[in-house]
Design an enzyme around this catalytic site. Sequence first.
Site, PDB file in Angstrom:
ATOM      1  N   SER A  59       0.454  34.141 -91.480  1.00  8.58           N
ATOM      2  CA  SER A  59      -0.806  33.458 -91.082  1.00  8.58           C
ATOM      3  C   SER A  59      -1.948  34.544 -91.367  1.00  8.58           C
ATOM      4  O   SER A  59      -1.599  35.803 -91.228  1.00  8.58           O
ATOM      5  CB  SER A  59      -0.654  33.006 -89.668  1.00  8.58           C
ATOM      6  OG  SER A  59      -1.979  32.588 -89.238  1.00  8.58           O
TER       7      SER A  59
ATOM      8  N   TYR B 291       0.631  34.700 -80.284  1.00  8.59           N
ATOM      9  CA  TYR B 291       0.749  34.085 -81.720  1.00  8.59           C
ATOM     10  C   TYR B 291       0.547  35.227 -82.882  1.00  8.59           C
ATOM     11  O   TYR B 291       1.355  35.166 -83.657  1.00  8.59           O
ATOM     12  CB  TYR B 291      -0.134  32.751 -81.934  1.00  8.59           C
ATOM     13  CG  TYR B 291       0.010  32.155 -83.116  1.00  8.59           C
ATOM     14  CD1 TYR B 291       1.198  31.594 -83.245  1.00  8.59           C
ATOM     15  CD2 TYR B 291      -0.852  32.103 -84.003  1.00  8.59           C
ATOM     16  CE1 TYR B 291       1.367  30.784 -84.641  1.00  8.59           C
ATOM     17  CE2 TYR B 291      -0.789  31.507 -85.219  1.00  8.59           C
ATOM     18  CZ  TYR B 291       0.214  30.682 -85.663  1.00  8.59           C
ATOM     19  OH  TYR B 291       0.577  30.045 -86.693  1.00  8.59           O
TER      20      TYR B 291
HETATM   21  N1  NAP Z   1      -1.272  24.707 -89.846  1.00  7.19           N
HETATM   22  C1  NAP Z   1      -1.881  25.964 -89.944  1.00  7.19           C
HETATM   23  O1  NAP Z   1      -3.258  26.298 -89.738  1.00  7.19           O
HETATM   24  C2  NAP Z   1      -1.263  27.396 -90.017  1.00  7.19           C
HETATM   25  C3  NAP Z   1      -1.678  28.416 -90.301  1.00  7.19           C
HETATM   26  C4  NAP Z   1      -1.245  29.411 -90.485  1.00  7.19           C
HETATM   27  C5  NAP Z   1       0.259  29.557 -90.381  1.00  7.19           C
HETATM   28  N2  NAP Z   1       0.902  28.445 -90.134  1.00  7.19           N
HETATM   29  C6  NAP Z   1       2.375  28.601 -89.977  1.00  7.19           C
HETATM   30  O2  NAP Z   1       2.879  27.409 -90.755  1.00  7.19           O
HETATM   31  C7  NAP Z   1       4.174  26.954 -90.284  1.00  7.19           C
HETATM   32  C8  NAP Z   1       4.318  25.612 -90.248  1.00  7.19           C
HETATM   33  O3  NAP Z   1       3.421  24.993 -89.165  1.00  7.19           O
HETATM   34  P1  NAP Z   1       2.544  23.841 -89.370  1.00  7.19           P
HETATM   35  O4  NAP Z   1       1.121  23.883 -89.724  1.00  7.19           O
HETATM   36  O5  NAP Z   1       3.077  22.891 -90.712  1.00  7.19           O
HETATM   37  O6  NAP Z   1       2.855  22.999 -88.048  1.00  7.19           O
HETATM   38  P2  NAP Z   1       3.681  21.675 -87.602  1.00  7.19           P
HETATM   39  O7  NAP Z   1       3.141  20.590 -88.438  1.00  7.19           O
HETATM   40  O8  NAP Z   1       3.577  21.809 -86.297  1.00  7.19           O
HETATM   41  O9  NAP Z   1       5.219  22.012 -88.190  1.00  7.19           O
HETATM   42  C9  NAP Z   1       5.787  22.924 -87.519  1.00  7.19           C
HETATM   43  C10 NAP Z   1       7.308  22.735 -87.889  1.00  7.19           C
HETATM   44  O10 NAP Z   1       8.116  23.721 -87.169  1.00  7.19           O
HETATM   45  C11 NAP Z   1       9.012  22.870 -86.847  1.00  7.19           C
HETATM   46  N3  NAP Z   1       9.854  23.656 -85.538  1.00  7.19           N
HETATM   47  C12 NAP Z   1       9.049  23.927 -84.513  1.00  7.19           C
HETATM   48  N4  NAP Z   1       9.848  24.610 -83.488  1.00  7.19           N
HETATM   49  C13 NAP Z   1      11.170  24.449 -83.992  1.00  7.19           C
HETATM   50  C14 NAP Z   1      12.334  24.869 -83.696  1.00  7.19           C
HETATM   51  N5  NAP Z   1      12.683  25.183 -82.460  1.00  7.19           N
HETATM   52  N6  NAP Z   1      13.359  24.770 -84.708  1.00  7.19           N
HETATM   53  C15 NAP Z   1      13.072  24.089 -85.817  1.00  7.19           C
HETATM   54  N7  NAP Z   1      11.825  23.709 -86.157  1.00  7.19           N
HETATM   55  C16 NAP Z   1      10.898  23.814 -85.363  1.00  7.19           C
HETATM   56  C17 NAP Z   1       8.603  21.512 -86.394  1.00  7.19           C
HETATM   57  O11 NAP Z   1       9.811  20.718 -86.314  1.00  7.19           O
HETATM   58  P3  NAP Z   1      10.501  19.898 -85.337  1.00  7.19           P
HETATM   59  O12 NAP Z   1       9.512  20.053 -84.172  1.00  7.19           O
HETATM   60  O13 NAP Z   1      10.885  18.620 -85.788  1.00  7.19           O
HETATM   61  O14 NAP Z   1      11.487  21.041 -85.121  1.00  7.19           O
HETATM   62  C18 NAP Z   1       7.562  21.309 -87.580  1.00  7.19           C
HETATM   63  O15 NAP Z   1       8.493  20.961 -88.418  1.00  7.19           O
HETATM   64  C19 NAP Z   1       4.276  27.893 -88.780  1.00  7.19           C
HETATM   65  O16 NAP Z   1       5.003  29.017 -88.979  1.00  7.19           O
HETATM   66  C20 NAP Z   1       2.941  28.394 -88.430  1.00  7.19           C
HETATM   67  O17 NAP Z   1       2.692  29.264 -87.658  1.00  7.19           O
HETATM   68  C21 NAP Z   1       0.112  27.323 -90.049  1.00  7.19           C
END
Ligand code: NAP
Length: 248
Positions: free
Chosen positions: A143, A156
């Site tokens: 990130s 985080y």
């Molecule tokens: N969105 C942003 O602005 C942003 C920016 C920088 C980095 N990121 C990173 O991008 C990645 C994806 O996040 P996102 O933005 O797509 O958010 P999201 O829509 O909340 O997706 C998070 C995903 O992680 C899964 N997850 C959470 N806990 C889990 C567990 N214990 N076991 C397996 N799966 C788990 C969730 O699936 P289930 O709940 O179905 O298990 C979901 O599919 C993360 O690592 C986040 O830190 C996001």
Amino acid sequence: MSNNIEMKVVVITGASSGLGEAAARLLSEQGAIVVLGARRVDLIKSLADELSGRGGKALAVATDVTSRDQVKRLVDAAVQAYKRIDVMINNAGLMQQSPLERLKVNEWDNMIDVNIKGVLYGIAAALPYMQRQKSGHIINVSSVAGHKVTPAGTVYCATKHAVRVISEGLRQEVKPYNIRTTIISPGAVATELPSHITDPTSAANIQKFYEGFAIPADSFARAVAFAMSQPEDVDVNEILFRPTRQEL
Ligand SMILES: NC(=O)c1ccc[n+]([C@@H]2O[C@H](COP(=O)([O-])OP(=O)(O)OC[C@H]3O[C@@H](n4cnc5c(N)ncnc54)[C@H](OP(=O)(O)O)[C@@H]3O)[C@@H](O)[C@H]2O)c1
């Protein structure tokens, strides 16, 4: 000419929403075989059905990345079904912002378990296969928070810094095995990520921040496709991207 994506077996954690789902859709469209892991199995099953219905190959495996056994089962299922694993995308993540003084220690634990240990379990599951194949690509999702530290984002940010450190160590260690490693560090992307924040002030601040300029999740999917599609002797080690209007 091959796009270097077609027919690759790609395992994606956190594929039930947001960035993981967007990557699954784009890579499947471009001919990859996608193996989807997440806890919300109904969501990954219906995504796999949808992608299969469009002529793609997709498999859904219920996976909690805090369980080493479950992550191993996910990767083993991919290899059992498709005989190899070409790309492991350690994407599952959790962001629960709050000032340290609120002592939300359970949330610190959750973020460490999902964001750090989940990535390590993904590496542990995929690496032995990739070493034997003498090929593979491990993509870890960090990130902008892996480059910056923000108030209320301390834990985080620490987890996302750790992902970059782990990825760089991995990059150096896997040279003998012809394995590529990529860190993808997004800025604000519109997903469910902020919905897990329980501290009301932090939740309001983040919501305001995202509402201003968050970009769609296919921005991430295109970054993954870019890294994968390079010739095999080109190792894209990090992609850092933000919305054009994001200052921090
Ligand atoms: N969105 C942003 O602005 C942003 C920016 C920088 C980095 N990121 C990173 O991008 C990645 C994806 O996040 P996102 O933005 O797509 O958010 P999201 O829509 O909340 O997706 C998070 C995903 O992680 C899964 N997850 C959470 N806990 C889990 C567990 N214990 N076991 C397996 N799966 C788990 C969730 O699936 P289930 O709940 O179905 O298990 C979901 O599919 C993360 O690592 C986040 O830190 C996001």
